[in-house]
Write an enzyme that holds these catalytic residues in place. Structure first.
Site, PDB file in Angstrom:
ATOM      1  N   SER A  49      59.365   1.006 -42.226  1.00 28.16           N
ATOM      2  CA  SER A  49      58.269   2.073 -42.679  1.00 28.16           C
ATOM      3  C   SER A  49      57.866   3.250 -41.661  1.00 28.16           C
ATOM      4  CB  SER A  49      57.010   1.282 -43.181  1.00 28.16           C
ATOM      5  OG  SER A  49      57.398   1.039 -44.484  1.00 28.16           O
ATOM      6  N   SER A  81      57.350   3.666 -45.713  1.00 27.68           N
ATOM      7  CA  SER A  81      55.980   4.000 -46.403  1.00 27.68           C
ATOM      8  C   SER A  81      55.067   4.860 -45.450  1.00 27.68           C
ATOM      9  CB  SER A  81      55.351   2.830 -46.761  1.00 27.68           C
ATOM     10  OG  SER A  81      54.789   2.249 -45.415  1.00 27.68           O
ATOM     11  N   LYS A 125      47.215   5.979 -40.178  1.00 28.08           N
ATOM     12  CA  LYS A 125      47.933   5.769 -41.485  1.00 28.08           C
ATOM     13  C   LYS A 125      46.734   5.084 -42.332  1.00 28.08           C
ATOM     14  CE  LYS A 125      51.900   3.087 -43.838  1.00 28.08           C
ATOM     15  NZ  LYS A 125      52.794   2.243 -43.394  1.00 28.08           N
TER      16      LYS A 125
END
Lengths: 130, 424
Positions: free
Chosen positions: B174, B150, B75
């Site tokens: 997330s 997210s 990420k």
């Protein structure tokens, strides 16, 4: 002596009136807040604190959106939290100490690598003092 | 043929027995990314040259770790030395970290092959990936739908077979929510995994965790990244257990609590039905379950958004256009700060900074921030109560399946309310 007492009394009345005025001011502001939880002026003030700039339309939008979110957050007032301790962190955090020994750290060159502007091995910013 | 329909242990066996080379595996990863990512947009930055070079190096030695030679996506809010790390924000468009996050060091110790950086909501603020400052990642099962957020890029990349595993980060759901939307396995890990090198959003909630195809794979990745880190004083001083040891042990005697609020109003009938099926299956396998209550759950979303936004407003104060990131010149220093931040941050990030700054500001601190922290105590006590008598709490991750792109963007509050089950 009497004159002094009078002066004291007048001053006292004056300050009490001032306090009373402030209470009225707060009530009238509260009244305003009922319609919108937060005013445009407050939003502008918060933007200044957060170092953000918005145009008129954006301030308008933020005022509406934040009012709605803050109004929703008032649900928390249903709960009596008078004797409740706040939770800042969910696990036990202990202080971390170590011997004061010099260890390798970031090189100056690395620290400056992402600087948008640098000069003489330092971050460069517009002059702060006249 | 896709290698990434296989589990990590079967891939490992093939690498170890030289049935497949690390180079072949890494190339397969890039091939799949190139074939699918113009529709999915899971990746923001690819690191192909370095990845292929590392793969060639690894092929000269024997695999000595289960993750040896396994390609992975990271990420884009986890810092990677010399590889652009943007947090999906225009403000960090040119940011090239000068060190690796602890999780990267741990994965590199095991000789994984990092293939690139994954799309996300800007600074991890969002539940749909629509707040990416670059492009909205899409759900590989149906690209009209969101992958969640997210960590939407992380979940989408694993679901699309681009990589066998990815790292995501979770503050209010997330990792778990996009994993649910994309049909993969995501784990939240607070205190278990070092956050050193994770760009901070809300420090009392931020965590890094694996996203994988199977639970077993998740255990293997966690095994490598878990444990105390002197560079993160909030990481737990607890021994790291062998997470795969009991994985085939069954559920006989397991006591499951099902909070009725998890299956209440706002939860889709289809989602409820799947949970009922799962409970029935668990019962057949020897577990028992009972309904319990989390009486303060209705306050969770409000408390979460006040706390997370307050912490974010403080954490994101560091982005000032002076030390890193994109600078917009101004008439003086204050103007430079304001211009750099206002032009660099997207709308949702600004909204949360504003909300947080308000909640922390003089005159409102006690009414909002402190109140929310006290409510957090009450919610925590609800959980402690349940965990005295039960081994696990079970419920759906999200009240719905993945919604369509654009369906929920008009009203931030409506979007926030969808996070209830992961915030709790």
């Amino acid at each position: 002596m009497l004159a002094l007492v009078c002066v004291w009394y007048t001053l006292r009345m004056f300050s009490e009136n001032l306090a009373l005025c402030q209470v009225f001011l707060m009530i009238s502001q509260r009244g305003g807040e009922e319609m919108s939880k937060i005013s445009k002026e407050q939003v502008q003030h918060v933007a200044d604190l957060a170092r953000l700039t918005f145009n008129e339309d954006e301030i308008e939008d933020f005022t509406k959106q934040m009012s709605k979110i803050i109004e929703y957050a008032e649900v928390l007032n249903e709960l009596d939290t008078e004797n409740v301790e706040p939770t800042t962190h969910v696990m036990d955090v202990r202080n971390v100490l170590r011997a004061d020994e010099v260890k390798p750290s970031l090189d100056r060159e690395d620290a400056l690598k992402n600087a948008p502007k640098q000069k003489d091995g330092q971050f460069e910013v517009p002059s702060v003092l006249e | 043929m896709s290698f990434f329909d296989e589990t990590l242990s079967s891939l490992h066996t093939k690498i170890k027995n030289k049935e497949v080379t690390v180079t072949e595996l890494t190339k397969a990863s890039f091939d799949q990314i190139k074939a699918t990512d113009d529709k999915i947009h899971a990746f923001l930055t690819l690191d192909e040259e370095r990845a292929m070079a590392k793969a060639a190096e690894l092929d000269k030695q024997d695999a000595d770790h289960l993750l040896y030679g396994i390609p992975a996506g990271i990420k884009d809010n986890i810092v990677t030395k010399g590889l652009r790390t943007t947090c999906a924000s225009q403000l960090l468009d040119n940011f090239e970290p000068v060190h690796d996050a602890t999780v990267m060091n741990r994965l590199n110790d095991a000789n994984i092959v990092s293939v690139g950086k994954l799309n996300m909501d800007e600074f991890a603020m969002g539940s749909s990936n629509e707040n990416s400052g670059y492009v909205t990642a899409r759900n590989p099962w149906n690209t009209d739908h969101v992958p969640g957020g997210s960590s939407g890029g992380s979940a989408a990349a694993v679901a699309a077979g681009q990589v066998p595993f990815a790292l995501g980060s979770d503050t209010g759901g997330s990792i778990r929510q996009p994993a649910s939307f994309c049909g993969v396995v995501g784990l939240a890990t607070y205190g278990r995994v070092s956050r050193f090198g994770l760009v901070a959003f809300a420090s009392s909630l931020d965590q890094i965790g694996p996203i994988t195809r199977t639970v077993e794979d998740n255990a293997y990745v966690l095994q490598q990244i878990a444990g105390h880190d002197p560079l993160d004083s909030t990481s737990a001083h607890m021994d790291v257990a062998d997470y795969t040891k009991g994985i085939d042990g069954g559920v006989e005697g397991l006591r499951i609590a099902v909070p009725k609020e998890y299956l209440g109003e706002g939860v889709d009938e289809g989602v409820k039905a799947r949970i009922q099926e799962a409970l029935q299956k668990l019962e057949e396998l020897g577990a028992s379950w009972e309904e319990v209550s989390l009486p303060n759950s209705k306050y969770a979303v409000a408390a979460y958004y006040l706390l997370a936004s307050s912490e974010a407003s403080a954490n994101l104060a560091r982005f000032d256009g002076v030390r890193y990131g994109v600078r917009k010149e101004g008439t003086d220093l204050l103007d430079l700060y304001k211009k750099s931040r206002s032009e660099g941050f997207g709308d949702e990030v600004k909204r949360r900074i504003m909300l947080g700054t308000f909640a922390l500001s003089s005159g409102y601190y006690d009414a909002y921030y402190k109140k929310a922290q006290k409510v957090r105590t009450l919610i925590r006590e609800d959980y402690e109560q349940i965990l005295h008598s039960y081994d696990v709490i079970l419920g759906p991750t999200v009240p719905t399946t993945a919604f369509k792109v654009g369906e929920n963007t008009d009203d931030p509050l409506t979007m926030y309310l969808k996070d209830l089950l992961t915030i709790l």
